[in-house]
Scaffold this active site. Structure first.
Site, PDB file in Angstrom:
ATOM      1  CE1 TYR A 153      -3.026  -2.917   0.338  1.00  0.00           C
ATOM      2  CE2 TYR A 153      -3.921  -2.130   2.100  1.00  0.00           C
ATOM      3  CZ  TYR A 153      -3.932  -2.986   1.279  1.00  0.00           C
ATOM      4  OH  TYR A 153      -4.938  -4.048   0.905  1.00  0.00           O
ATOM      5  CE  LYS A 203       2.053 -18.021  -1.578  1.00  0.00           C
ATOM      6  NZ  LYS A 203       1.109 -19.217  -1.467  1.00  0.00           N
ATOM      7  CG  ASP A 235      -1.261 -20.190   0.130  1.00  0.00           C
ATOM      8  OD1 ASP A 235      -0.774 -20.060   1.432  1.00  0.00           O
ATOM      9  OD2 ASP A 235      -0.751 -20.929  -0.623  1.00  0.00           O
ATOM     10  CG  ASP A 259      -7.386  -4.436   3.714  1.00  0.00           C
ATOM     11  OD1 ASP A 259      -8.385  -4.296   4.538  1.00  0.00           O
ATOM     12  OD2 ASP A 259      -7.053  -3.460   2.885  1.00  0.00           O
ATOM     13  CG  ASP A 263     -12.894  -7.219   4.749  1.00  0.00           C
ATOM     14  OD1 ASP A 263     -12.348  -6.556   5.573  1.00  0.00           O
ATOM     15  OD2 ASP A 263     -13.509  -6.728   3.843  1.00  0.00           O
TER      16      ASP A 263
END
Ligand SMILES: NC(=O)c1ccc[n+]([C@@H]2O[C@H](COP(=O)([O-])OP(=O)(O)OC[C@H]3O[C@@H](n4cnc5c(N)ncnc54)[C@H](O)[C@@H]3O)[C@@H](O)[C@H]2O)c1
Length: 379
Positions: A153, A203, A235, A259, A263
């Site tokens: 970001y 990751k 994942d 983020d 959610d």
């Protein structure tokens, strides 16, 4: 616009910059303000609100997603409360002028680097979860600690450009060891205060940033006796969250993974509209906002769930007023929300769980009534 609740000289005083923003932001913020006033008054705390524009609202007024005077107003406050920013009306503006850029600039200006997102299953809402009861196990109660200052970001370059064979796009994931270590240490401390389990999500089989992340977690783990630390690829973590969410205690991860996973956590506990967040930095001035966005399709209809915003107000008291009164006001809000859910009241997003459907404003009023009722019982 300044407005004040309370006012006696002996009272603790909290100056809150209020940024309602766009879409459902103003509606849920209005409920959080009512609730903050009730909880503050019950604890003898005086709250002064300074309302200012951000995001699309600020673009309409000034052409900028966060004007300098708003940044300065936030710097002068003890805490910042935000509704949400963004909407289709501003989607085609250049990146620097988009509403979301205002929020990223605010987080940077305030030096915020840790975003705490508690994800909790409320017992009365167990049937609002899309998971089967056996997957829910002993419930869901986790703290997602999302790194907020780095990653994709903020990394540069981040752009679309023309090259020989056509258009290309690039985003950059960038982390310093300092950025990683401070958020990882915070997560370890939270794990010590909670159930003693830390899951670090990365990751590392693909990304250099993740390999540095893993090295740092392994390097500090011995400083936190009593915490069991584990690594998991993002994942696999997404799948595990759906299969065995009760296993999760504290989850620490980089900006974008946090983020996304939070959610998913919102969906697990019944609605994204329930999740609060606190963004913290070094100087104690935090930014408090619901996890959800501006939900343009619900805006202006009294349909949005204000509980994520209301629970963010509880976090504001907990982190911005570090004495008994802050914790007292936060506890009052948390208990009132639970009471209202136990009484069977639901906003439309939780309709699947049955109960009495109420609008955004009515839900805010019910939480205020529960706080006031709690006070009457103390007398
Ligand atoms: N922090 C922020 O301000 C923030 C965060 C995420 C998205 N956004 C912005 O919000 C806009 C919409 O984004 P989106 O649709 O991806 O995400 P969103 O969070 O606004 O909505 C996702 C889904 O959840 C529902 N929802 C969200 N909040 C709810 C609430 N309080 N009560 C009931 N239902 C709720 C929406 O109706 C929608 O179905 C975009 O412009 C996006 O950039 C802002």
């Amino acid at each position: 616009m300044d407005s004040e609740t309370g006012g006696e000289a002996s009272k603790a005083r909290l100056r809150v910059a209020l940024l309602p923003g766009d879409g459902i932001g103003p509606e849920v913020t209005a409920q959080a303000v009512k609730v903050m006033k009730a909880a503050a008054s019950a604890e003898g705390v005086s709250v002064v609100f300074n309302q200012m524009p951000i995001g699309g609202e600020a673009i309409e007024q000034t052409g900028e997603p966060i004007p300098e005077r708003v940044l300065a107003g936030c710097q002068r406050s003890d805490a910042v409360f935000l509704g949400a920013v963004g909407g289709p009306r501003w989607n085609n503006l250049p990146r620097a002028k988009r509403p979301e850029t205002g929020l990223l600039a605010l987080r940077q200006e305030l030096g915020l680097w840790a975003n705490l997102r508690p994800v909790k299953m409320y017992d009365p809402l167990a049937n609002a979860s899309p998971l089967r009861p056996e997957s829910l196990g002993h419930g869901v109660d986790m703290m997602v600690v999302r790194e907020l200052s780095g990653g994709l970001y903020y990394g540069r370059p981040s752009e679309c450009r023309e090259e020989g064979n056509g258009r290309v796009a690039v985003d950059t994931m960038w982390y310093t060891s300092r950025q990683i270590e401070r958020v990882v240490r915070l997560a370890f401390t939270l794990a010590q205060e909670r159930r003693g389990h830390l899951l670090s999500v990365d990751k590392a089989n693909v990304l250099s940033c993740s390999r540095l992340w893993r090295e740092i977690v392994d390097g500090v783990v011995s400083d936190y006796p009593g915490v069991r630390a584990e690594h998991m690829y993002v994942d696999a973590a997404a799948a595990e969250l759906v299969l065995r969410p009760h296993r999760f205690d504290v989850v620490v991860t980089e900006n974008m993974f946090g983020d996304i996973l939070s959610d998913l956590g919102g969906a697990l506990v019944g609605s994204l509209g329930l999740l609060p967040s606190a963004s913290l930095g070094d100087d104690g001035r935090g930014l408090f906002e619901p996890v959800h966005g501006s939900a343009p399709s619900l805006a202006g209809q009294d349909k949005a769930n204000p509980l994520g915003a209301i629970l963010s107000a509880a976090l504001l008291f907990r982190y911005s007023l570090p004495d008994g009164r802050g914790a007292g006001a936060a506890d009052r809000i948390d208990c009132a929300v639970l009471q209202v859910l136990r009484d069977g009241y639901r906003t439309l997003d939780l309709e699947v769980s049955g109960g009495r459907i109420v609008g955004t404003r009515a839900m805010g009023d019910l939480v205020v009534e529960a706080i006031d009722g709690g006070m009457r019982n103390e007398k």
